[in-house]
Write an enzyme that holds these catalytic residues in place. Structure first.
Site, PDB file in Angstrom:
ATOM      1  N   PHE A   1       0.796   2.833   6.599  1.00  7.02           N
ATOM      2  CA  PHE A   1       1.456   3.105   5.320  1.00  7.02           C
ATOM      3  C   PHE A   1       2.622   4.085   5.503  1.00  7.02           C
ATOM      4  O   PHE A   1       3.609   4.038   4.750  1.00  7.02           O
ATOM      5  CB  PHE A   1       0.431   3.685   4.331  1.00  7.02           C
ATOM      6  CG  PHE A   1       0.916   3.784   2.923  1.00  7.02           C
ATOM      7  CD1 PHE A   1       0.872   2.683   2.077  1.00  7.02           C
ATOM      8  CD2 PHE A   1       1.430   4.971   2.425  1.00  7.02           C
ATOM      9  CE1 PHE A   1       1.328   2.766   0.771  1.00  7.02           C
ATOM     10  CE2 PHE A   1       1.888   5.070   1.126  1.00  7.02           C
ATOM     11  CZ  PHE A   1       1.839   3.960   0.295  1.00  7.02           C
TER      12      PHE A   1
ATOM     13  N   HIS B   1      -7.760  -2.481  -0.133  1.00  6.19           N
ATOM     14  CA  HIS B   1      -6.920  -1.511   0.561  1.00  6.19           C
ATOM     15  C   HIS B   1      -6.018  -2.189   1.600  1.00  6.19           C
ATOM     16  O   HIS B   1      -4.860  -1.838   1.761  1.00  6.19           O
ATOM     17  CB  HIS B   1      -7.837  -0.483   1.247  1.00  6.19           C
ATOM     18  CG  HIS B   1      -7.186   0.796   1.600  1.00  6.19           C
ATOM     19  ND1 HIS B   1      -6.489   1.543   0.672  1.00  6.19           N
ATOM     20  CD2 HIS B   1      -7.107   1.464   2.768  1.00  6.19           C
ATOM     21  CE1 HIS B   1      -6.024   2.615   1.270  1.00  6.19           C
ATOM     22  NE2 HIS B   1      -6.377   2.595   2.546  1.00  6.19           N
TER      23      HIS B   1
END
Ligand code: INI
Length: 170
Positions: free
Chosen positions: A59, A90
């Site tokens: 991320f 996720h």
């Protein structure tokens, strides 16, 4: 008609590369980084011309890649991570943000920022894409980085682009 074809050379000599390596699934991402360094070395890059920047997870790759590209110190940025699908959504957020952000970093800076993030359903699948000798996505990403870096240089240097534009203007 035989249009001129442009290809980016697979020659890394004199070019500078940044590798952004995620530490999440580090056993695998370290293999991707080894593959990328191996490819760059084989294609002629010098040791001083390759730097590795480590980030916590995939991320975080896009922001680091964008900031690194903005320095203008590198001809390409190679992004490496491993995202394995769990039982929560996720995965989709992390993998999606990584992919979109990496693309955005390239488009907003004009510097090649290549996608070497393995997205897999299982650990086994991910392991297969981080191979030691073959099937290493880090190796492939580095090859793509060298090719696109050279192609973009050729776009800027090629006289025939100007000739065509002048002929058009007459
Ligand atoms: N980061 C990864 O690179 N791979 C994963 O598989 C992963 N999973 O499964 O959650 C992952 N999460 C961490 C994420 O990238 C960020 O570091 C974290 O959310 C902090 O922003």
């Amino acid at each position: 008609m035989e249009p001129k074809i442009h290809n980016g050379a697979l020659n890394a000599k004199g070019l500078r590369f940044a590798i952004v390596e995620s530490r999440w699934n580090e056993l695998l991402t370290s293999r991707l980084a080894s593959g990328a360094v191996d490819a760059l070395e084989r294609l002629g890059a010098g040791e001083a011309d390759v730097e590795i920047f480590k980030v916590p997870g995939s991320f975080e790759i896009p922001l680091a890649a964008k900031r690194i590209a903005e320095t203008g110190r590198f001809d390409a940025v190679i992004c490496l991570g491993v995202v394995i699908r769990g039982e929560t959504p996720h995965f989709d957020f992390v993998a999606g943000e990584a992919a979109g952000g990496i693309s955005q970093a390239a488009l907003s800076t004009g510097v090649p920022v290549v996608f070497g993030v393995v997205t897999a359903d299982t650990v086994e699948q991910a392991t297969n894409r981080c191979g030691v000798k073959s099937g290493n996505k880090g190796y492939e990403a580095a090859m793509a980085a060298v090719e696109i870096a050279n192609l973009l240089k050729a776009v800027g240097e090629d006289d025939s682009v100007g000739v065509t534009a002048r002929q058009h203007a007459v």
